[in-house]
Design an enzyme around this catalytic site. Structure first.
Site, PDB file in Angstrom:
ATOM      1  N   SER A   1       0.856  -1.194   0.024  1.00 41.59           N
ATOM      2  CA  SER A   1       0.199  -0.102  -0.063  1.00 41.59           C
ATOM      3  C   SER A   1       0.839   1.331   0.072  1.00 41.59           C
ATOM      4  O   SER A   1       0.225   2.307  -0.235  1.00 41.59           O
ATOM      5  CB  SER A   1      -0.840  -0.028   1.083  1.00 41.59           C
ATOM      6  OG  SER A   1      -0.515  -0.564   2.285  1.00 41.59           O
TER       7      SER A   1
ATOM      8  N   GLU B   1      -6.094  -1.097  -7.448  1.00 44.03           N
ATOM      9  CA  GLU B   1      -5.313  -0.265  -8.374  1.00 44.03           C
ATOM     10  C   GLU B   1      -3.974  -0.989  -9.011  1.00 44.03           C
ATOM     11  O   GLU B   1      -3.347  -1.830  -8.258  1.00 44.03           O
ATOM     12  CB  GLU B   1      -4.480   0.745  -7.363  1.00 44.03           C
ATOM     13  CG  GLU B   1      -5.326   1.867  -6.662  1.00 44.03           C
ATOM     14  CD  GLU B   1      -4.946   2.928  -6.000  1.00 44.03           C
ATOM     15  OE1 GLU B   1      -5.435   3.995  -5.971  1.00 44.03           O
ATOM     16  OE2 GLU B   1      -4.084   2.588  -5.132  1.00 44.03           O
TER      17      GLU B   1
ATOM     18  N   ASN C   1      -4.760   6.542  -1.708  1.00 40.92           N
ATOM     19  CA  ASN C   1      -4.081   6.948  -0.451  1.00 40.92           C
ATOM     20  C   ASN C   1      -3.621   8.396  -0.410  1.00 40.92           C
ATOM     21  O   ASN C   1      -3.510   9.107   0.545  1.00 40.92           O
ATOM     22  CB  ASN C   1      -3.110   5.995   0.042  1.00 40.92           C
ATOM     23  CG  ASN C   1      -3.784   4.827   0.739  1.00 40.92           C
ATOM     24  OD1 ASN C   1      -4.799   4.813   1.211  1.00 40.92           O
ATOM     25  ND2 ASN C   1      -3.100   3.788   0.900  1.00 40.92           N
TER      26      ASN C   1
HETATM   27  N1  NAD Z   1      -4.813  -4.469   5.891  1.00 43.26           N
HETATM   28  C1  NAD Z   1      -5.062  -3.606   4.908  1.00 43.26           C
HETATM   29  O1  NAD Z   1      -6.019  -2.843   5.182  1.00 43.26           O
HETATM   30  C2  NAD Z   1      -4.369  -3.488   3.703  1.00 43.26           C
HETATM   31  C3  NAD Z   1      -4.983  -2.982   2.541  1.00 43.26           C
HETATM   32  C4  NAD Z   1      -4.128  -2.882   1.231  1.00 43.26           C
HETATM   33  C5  NAD Z   1      -2.923  -3.314   1.342  1.00 43.26           C
HETATM   34  N2  NAD Z   1      -2.349  -3.953   2.535  1.00 43.26           N
HETATM   35  C6  NAD Z   1      -1.055  -4.540   2.251  1.00 43.26           C
HETATM   36  O2  NAD Z   1      -1.033  -5.986   2.107  1.00 43.26           O
HETATM   37  C7  NAD Z   1       0.234  -6.535   2.684  1.00 43.26           C
HETATM   38  C8  NAD Z   1      -0.495  -7.462   3.661  1.00 43.26           C
HETATM   39  O3  NAD Z   1      -1.005  -6.922   4.970  1.00 43.26           O
HETATM   40  P1  NAD Z   1      -2.162  -7.693   5.830  1.00 43.26           P
HETATM   41  O4  NAD Z   1      -2.961  -6.515   6.451  1.00 43.26           O
HETATM   42  O5  NAD Z   1      -2.656  -8.911   5.154  1.00 43.26           O
HETATM   43  O6  NAD Z   1      -0.999  -8.160   6.568  1.00 43.26           O
HETATM   44  P2  NAD Z   1      -1.033  -9.380   7.734  1.00 43.26           P
HETATM   45  O7  NAD Z   1       0.047  -9.176   8.877  1.00 43.26           O
HETATM   46  O8  NAD Z   1      -2.424  -9.730   8.078  1.00 43.26           O
HETATM   47  O9  NAD Z   1      -0.694 -10.590   6.826  1.00 43.26           O
HETATM   48  C9  NAD Z   1       0.834 -10.519   6.554  1.00 43.26           C
HETATM   49  C10 NAD Z   1       1.078 -12.169   6.278  1.00 43.26           C
HETATM   50  O10 NAD Z   1       2.522 -12.301   5.711  1.00 43.26           O
HETATM   51  C11 NAD Z   1       3.141 -13.532   6.412  1.00 43.26           C
HETATM   52  N3  NAD Z   1       4.412 -13.051   5.933  1.00 43.26           N
HETATM   53  C12 NAD Z   1       5.574 -12.450   6.481  1.00 43.26           C
HETATM   54  N4  NAD Z   1       6.595 -12.577   5.927  1.00 43.26           N
HETATM   55  C13 NAD Z   1       6.500 -13.494   4.934  1.00 43.26           C
HETATM   56  C14 NAD Z   1       7.253 -14.267   3.717  1.00 43.26           C
HETATM   57  N5  NAD Z   1       8.578 -13.651   3.886  1.00 43.26           N
HETATM   58  N6  NAD Z   1       6.839 -15.199   3.192  1.00 43.26           N
HETATM   59  C15 NAD Z   1       5.497 -15.575   3.286  1.00 43.26           C
HETATM   60  N7  NAD Z   1       4.769 -14.996   4.318  1.00 43.26           N
HETATM   61  C16 NAD Z   1       5.191 -13.988   4.938  1.00 43.26           C
HETATM   62  C17 NAD Z   1       2.745 -13.134   7.705  1.00 43.26           C
HETATM   63  O11 NAD Z   1       3.112 -14.314   8.562  1.00 43.26           O
HETATM   64  C18 NAD Z   1       1.432 -12.816   7.612  1.00 43.26           C
HETATM   65  O12 NAD Z   1       0.695 -14.023   7.719  1.00 43.26           O
HETATM   66  C19 NAD Z   1       0.830  -5.465   3.083  1.00 43.26           C
HETATM   67  O13 NAD Z   1       1.780  -5.110   2.113  1.00 43.26           O
HETATM   68  C20 NAD Z   1      -0.139  -4.354   3.253  1.00 43.26           C
HETATM   69  O14 NAD Z   1       0.577  -3.064   3.264  1.00 43.26           O
HETATM   70  C21 NAD Z   1      -3.046  -4.219   3.584  1.00 43.26           C
END
Ligand code: NAD
Length: 503
Positions: A124, A157, A195
């Site tokens: 993001s 996006e 954003n």
């Molecule tokens: N949560 C939101 O509102 C949102 C919205 C848009 C984008 N994002 C983006 O999406 C991505 C994930 O966010 P999220 O909220 O799902 O986070 P989250 O913490 O719920 O999930 C992340 C997952 O990645 C895993 N992980 C970490 N390192 C890893 C690796 N090397 N290999 C495999 N798995 C690994 C973790 O164990 C975890 O389960 C981020 O880049 C975040 O910026 C989040």
């Protein structure tokens, strides 16, 4: 490169957290095969169970057939390592927001997948070009920014990094459509569309609060009732949490080289530092009970006192104003009437500037904002040192028409004009920066932020010239470059050509 529009295709999802699960769910519903991996032992397995449970729930709601979910179960494979991603046609990474981790994941993936497999990041805030830097084939890497909760939010996006090929962007847009989403292509730039574009609404509200123009409850009520926003900016900040919206605001501001248009206020940071995160911590701009319900929000309405005004001097004739006064039973005069309120509907001007320019008795001046929907609520504004009886009399007459009245302190552009002009101006600037086409910017704001209208649609409603005038007056009165008009807006408004006309 595979055509994702129909037929068999396999996608990989790395990171089985909140976003990875949502992405897997919509991919299954799109008929795709899905492998999902997480480096936490057991996490992928757990995510697969979670996704299937969500799909079963849709069966109970009658949105899916049991047989369809059985087929999806067959198409979903949880994995402990990336080795099983060799057969994927596209991989979307949704691991934690850490540049080093994302680079490492994509780097490892390049050694496993086919040369024509597309690689997408759900980041993001990180630049796609920066994530792709460690990869050999950067043309096949793009951002695919989903919104939370993925099954509900339709927007994706498609972020094109410096080296992303047009074919990659097209194919990922097709993939997004297959997943039931609405893709919008955007240039790799801080905050992408949503954003970045969302900063105007909240930071201008915070700026109004800093100037003492109104309370959060007043500003929220005006933007909901007169601007049609489903939530006011302060309610929204409390919902997302200061721990999320302050860092995003700061990063976007800094990455865009401290553009004052995107500046927030010290109060925003103070709330974060004080642990007043919003709903989740029991207090933010408002207070909340254990169930997250707002406790005793202050009233945004003007307390009624005194008799309604029967007569008023209207120094600058405005059709809408005259009609409203007639409806409120106020007889409008073109000359000053002793002891009666002086009523005006300025655009982009504060009441003090209006009084100074027209030479009217500022103590009796009552300014009304007629720029948005005025059937439910009207914003009323006066100068410092105004006679309260004048405001009370006009408010009483307006309240008698069934409208709520919110009285604010002096402000160039009241609340609604300022916030909407800032949204429109930032949208225009985004077009000037070449981030996306105006229609796509509008669509992104509507889908990603639930705005009733996008920035260009808002500008069209206010009028392009009027939007420019509000910005110019805001800049002149405050002396703050935060309000400098976008060149995109300025040129089109001056020439009287459509605001969405490309360069
Ligand atoms: N949560 C939101 O509102 C949102 C919205 C848009 C984008 N994002 C983006 O999406 C991505 C994930 O966010 P999220 O909220 O799902 O986070 P989250 O913490 O719920 O999930 C992340 C997952 O990645 C895993 N992980 C970490 N390192 C890893 C690796 N090397 N290999 C495999 N798995 C690994 C973790 O164990 C975890 O389960 C981020 O880049 C975040 O910026 C989040």
């Amino acid at each position: 490169m595979i055509d994702f529009a129909s037929g068999d295709a396999a996608i990989g999802v790395i990171g089985a957290g909140v976003m990875g699960r949502g992405i897997a769910q919509v991919a299954l519903r799109g008929g795709l095969r899905v492998v999902i991996q997480d480096n936490r032992p057991g996490a992928a397995e757990q995510a697969a169970r979670y996704v299937l449970e969500r799909l079963e729930r849709l069966v109970r709601k009658g949105e899916l057939q049991a047989g369809e979910v059985a087929a999806m179960r067959e198409r979903l494979v949880p994995l402990e390592s990336l080795e099983g991603f060799a057969g994927c046609d596209a991989v979307i990474e949704a691991v934690i927001e850490d540049l080093g981790v994302k680079r490492a994941v994509l780097g490892e993936l390049e050694g496993i997948v086919r040369p024509d497999c597309l690689l997408a990041s759900n980041t993001s805030s990180l630049p796609i070009a920066s994530i792709a830097r460690v990869c050999q084939h950067r043309e096949r890497i793009a951002g695919m920014h989903f919104f939370n909760p993925v099954p509900v939010m339709r927007l994706v996006e498609i972020v094109c990094g410096l080296d992303t090929s047009a074919a990659t962007a097209e194919a990922l847009a097709t993939l997004a459509r297959r997943m039931g989403r609405t893709p919008i292509q955007v240039k790799d730039s801080p905050g992408f569309l949503v954003n970045l574009g969302g900063r105007a609404f909240t930071t201008e509200a915070l700026r109004l609060l800093q100037e003492g123009v109104g309370t959060p409850a007043q500003i929220d009520a005006i933007l909901r009732d007169c601007g049609g926003f489903p939530m006011g900016p302060f309610e929204l900040m409390d919902l997302t949490g200061m721990d999320v919206n302050y860092p995003v605001t700061r990063v976007v501001f800094e990455e865009l080289q401290n553009d004052p248009r995107l500046r927030t206020t010290p109060h925003h940071k103070l709330l974060l530092e004080a642990g007043r995160l919003g709903r989740k911590s029991g207090a933010g701009h408002y207070r909340y009970d254990a169930e997250g319900r707002m406790v005793d929000p202050p009233s945004p309405d003007h307390g009624l006192a005194g008799a309604p005004a029967a007569r008023a001097f209207v120094p600058e004739v405005d059709e809408g104003l005259v009609a409203l006064l007639a409806e409120a039973g106020i007889e409008a005069f073109g000359h000053d009437v002793e002891d009666a309120p002086i009523v005006a509907a300025p655009l982009g001007e504060d009441a003090s500037s209006f009084a100074a320019r027209t030479g009217v008795d500022h103590r009796r001046l009552v300014a009304l904002d007629l720029s948005g929907a005025i059937d439910r609520r009207i914003t009323v504004m006066t100068v410092p040192g105004a006679e309260p009886a004048m405001q009370d009399a006009v408010a009483a007459a307006l309240a008698a028409t069934g409208r709520k009245v919110t009285t604010i302190k002096d402000s160039p552009g009241f609340v609604l004009q300022r916030v909407r002009a800032m949204i429109a101006n930032l949208g225009a600037e985004m077009a000037q920066m070449g981030l996306a086409a105006p229609a796509d910017i509008d669509l992104a704001m509507r889908l990603g932020l639930n705005y009733p209208k996008g920035p260009f649609e808002i500008a069209a409603e206010i009028g392009a010239r009027e939007t420019l005038l509000i910005m110019e007056r805001l800049q002149a009165i405050t002396g703050d470059d935060r309000y400098r008009p976008s060149l995109w807006l300025r040129r089109r408004a001056l020439l009287g050509i459509p605001l969405d006309l490309p360069d």
